[in-house]
Design a protein around this motif. Sequence first.
Motif: not given
Length: 356
Positions: A231-257
């Motif tokens: 991610q870049h600056m989505q936490f500040a710039e995108v309304d409602g942005f959260s990792y919560d929106n991605f964790v349920g897509i697949s157990p293989a989805v991980m984050f480079n924070f």
Amino acid sequence: MKSKNQNSGSFSRRSFIGTSAAALTAAAIPVNFAMASPASKGDNPNSNFGGVHIGAITYSWRTMPGGLENIVKYCKECGISSIELMSGDLETYLGAPESPMMEIFMEIRRQQQAQQAEGKEEQQPQRRGRPELSPEQQARMDKYNEEVREFRLNVDMKKVAAAQKLLDDAGIKPHIVKFSPSRWSDEEIDYAFKVAKALGAKGVSEEISEEAAKKLGPIAEKHSMYAVFHQHMQFAEVDGFSYDNFVGISPAVMFNFDSGHYFGSTGKNPCDILRKYHNRIFSIHIKDKTGPDTDPPNQNQVWGQGQTPLEEVLLLIKKEKWPIYCDIELEYNVKPWSNAVKEVKNCVNYARQILM
């Protein structure tokens, strides 16, 4: 720089510079936990400090001559044994056709300069993002895209094995390869995961979006690997942005924070995200930045001169023994008397002083 958000008790560059040379060169003692230390082979590097892997995204050396052999050289000079490998240097080593995009950008730039000299620049519409290509330039890109697709679908796995040996002999372990393949065909995405796995990496990285996660997650599962999203600056710039929106897509989805982008854009402590999502954060990008309420705001800084709580982040990962790869991303301006290799080495030593 006028600061409105100074972090008390942070590890300053002044205190870092003042430490002894002996401390800077102290040997790292690996700690046995989920992320094992790479084996030492002669003069090969080992950047596991106190159980925390300090590595780098090879984008950090973008101002230096490229090529996989040079990446190995830079890692050795910096003492780095763990990398997020940008795919361009890898694919060049594997024999991929050269992209004409840089040449096309230079052509467009020369055309803009000529128009400016003739006083015609104001007649050109202002565009953001990728410049509009001429029919001839688009034809060149279409030809390249077809050639590189053909290369990927027929990659010589012996060359991949040679790349793996080059890295392994140097004691360098790629944990991610940044192919950014979400817009590729499924067959090309399979190629990305197959090659990354053959190199010993655990995932393929991409910029975060719901569309990309839905595309790459199931394919990563098929290959028993991770799709790792930056991610870049989505936490500040995108309304409602959260990792919560991605964790349920697949157990293989991980984050480079990207802890630097997070702090620089929100002013919030990256440790909050680490505590909440540590089991889904595969790696972090580390950089020092000013906060959003500083003049100037959200600016890259030499490590120790910004406000990102680098020490708190690294010590939290060490304390909790989370198997999170910590990658230096060099983005501050390098002075003419230095270069990216020297600056990354400084960052490695800075991290070592915190962790050892």
